[in-house]
Scaffold this motif. Structure first.
Motif: not given
Length: 478
Positions: A109-110, A112-130
């Motif tokens: 939602a962030e 799509k709304g243009g308010v997300a942060r520029d960079l993130a790190f998250m666990t590859d096998s849990r989130f990237v495909a989504q």
């Protein structure tokens, strides 16, 4: 979290990627025990400083997946501040609890709304495909190619979870050690010699044998309540029995199978059969993600399965449990001769619409390097290890900082996929449906049904139906 649609072929982006890769300056100092301890951070390489010159005065936002070690979170913050101060930029870093359950929807939602942060790190096998399926990620293939030229190959599993249609949508950051832990002193008290591998049945019986409620010794330190640790344990056990949420291509739900029912029957028996009650800790049915860590560190558990956060904490805080820990990979099941343990990696993602993607790309190149990573790694031994081959050899801490590190390195470099006797290959192709189904706690809710009296076959069937709905919602109609 956000990313701009511009190519890395801009002059500044290309310089930051090609010239600004080597971080050979001095090591981050270790020492101190708390997150408030000041730390001297590695100097930012001049190549990166030069590449960021045109960005001086600009700002960006970063979102970090919260690590169990507060000191490791603080060490990362310190590295980010060092980079920002040196380059004359402003970088805000916020922590996110990945097990909140709705993290993907909120971030989407962030974006799509243009308010997300520029960079993130998250666990590859849990989130990237989504995120990739939602169209939220920027292609970062050029960055990964440049890092590969400098640091060699990234960890094997990241090539599965960060690549879609031959393009990279995430940058490997650091490898997360995952392991199984036993109290070797409890085993010795019972005349049991530790082994390098166990079947799930052997482990269950061992946990019962070393339990002694009168001495506050509870062998089985895992919950099936909603949590990331329970998700991981349940799915790993099912896979070792020859079951899986989806087909190898990640597109078709295959959960309802005799192999899955057999695994769920085995696991459910641990929590419902009076025979095993002596090895279950008080309150285990209501545990959250930190509970097994806390109880392991309190010295009342004989076995737990976890990211290396619990191991790291026992070492850095000089908990006597550390010296009494026997580390081994995941257990095997009827469908496996060897462990299916892959580990995971944290990875950087840049989101569509990032307002300062160029600065984000430069920051990632600093943070993956040995001088910047070692500060985090020393606060979380085994939890934050190199995701790039040559980074392993760039600091002695990574090669000899702990007896478990060589085991973890072999996992990062193992040839994949790992196969079961009935034709499943792990890792399976990254699937938004599989990741969303796990994130929705379908697995833990299924086990709760079993504990409350539903037959394993019916619980598996109901979970399969939920997974079909989730896959369809993720653009994978069944």
């Amino acid at each position: 979290m956000s990313t701009e649609d511009s190519s890395l072929r801009t002059r500044r982006g290309f310089l930051g990627m090609g010239v600004g890769l080597l971080g050979a300056a001095g090591l981050a100092a270790c020492g101190g025990s708390g997150p408030s301890t000041p730390r001297a951070q590695a100097e930012v390489p001049q190549e990166l400083v030069d590449a960021a010159a045109a960005l001086k005065g600009s700002s960006m936002g970063m979102l970090s997946q919260k690590l169990y070690s507060e000191a490791a979170n603080a060490a990362l913050d310190s590295s980010i501040r060092k980079f920002a101060d040196t380059t004359g930029t402003k970088i805000g870093n916020s922590l996110v609890q990945a097990d909140a359950g709705d993290v993907v929807a909120k971030i989407d939602a962030e974006v799509k709304g243009g308010v997300a942060r520029d960079l993130a790190f998250m666990t590859d096998s849990r989130f990237v495909a989504q995120f990739q399926a939602l169209g939220d990620l920027e292609d970062v293939t050029d960055v990964v190619q440049a890092l590969t030229a400098k640091y060699g190959e990234p960890t094997a599993e990241s090539k599965n979870f960060c690549v879609f249609d031959g393009r990279w949508y995430a940058i490997p950051y650091h490898f997360i050690g995952i392991g199984s832990f036993l109290r070797k002193d409890w085993m010795q008290d019972k005349g049991i010699t530790p082994k390098d591998s166990y079947t799930w049945e052997e482990l269950r019986d061992l946990c019962l044998a070393i339990s002694d409620p009168g001495k506050r010794r509870f062998g089985w330190g895992m919950t099936v309540n909603r949590s990331g640790d329970a998700n991981g344990m349940i799915e790993a056990l099912i896979n070792s029995y020859g079951g899986a949420i989806a087909s190898n291509d990640g597109r078709k739900v295959t959960f309802d199978s005799p192999e899955t029912v057999q695994a769920v029957t085995f696991l459910g028996d641990i929590y419902t059969n009076p025979k095993y009650k002596p090895m279950l800790p008080p309150g285990v049915a209501a545990w959250t993600d930190s509970s097994n860590n806390e109880n392991w560190l309190a010295g009342i558990l004989g076995y737990t399965r976890n990211q290396f956060s619990v191991y790291a904490d026992s070492k850095t805080k000089k908990n006597p449990v550390y010296e009494r820990t026997h580390v081994f990979p995941d257990c095997t099941g009827p469908a496996t001769d060897t462990s299916l343990l892959l580990g995971q990696s944290q990875c950087f993602v840049i989101f569509k619409g990032a307002k300062n993607a160029e600065l984000a790309k430069l920051l990632t190149q600093y943070l993956v390097s040995a001088p910047a990573l070692v500060g985090v790694a020393k606060e979380a031994p085994g939890l934050a290890l190199p995701a790039w081959d040559r980074v392993w050899d760039a600091d002695p801490f990574f090669t000899s900082g702990d007896p478990a590190f060589p085991i973890m390195r072999r996992i990062t470099q193992q040839k994949l996929p790992l196969s079961t006797k009935n034709g499943l290959d792990f890792p399976q192709k990254a699937s938004a449906g599989q990741q969303a189904a796990v994130g929705a706690y379908v697995l833990t809710d299924m086990m709760q049904q079993v504990i409350q009296g539903t037959s394993p076959a019916r619980a598996v069937q109901a979970a399969h139906a939920k997974m079909v709905q989730i896959f369809t919602q993720q653009g994978l109609p069944q």
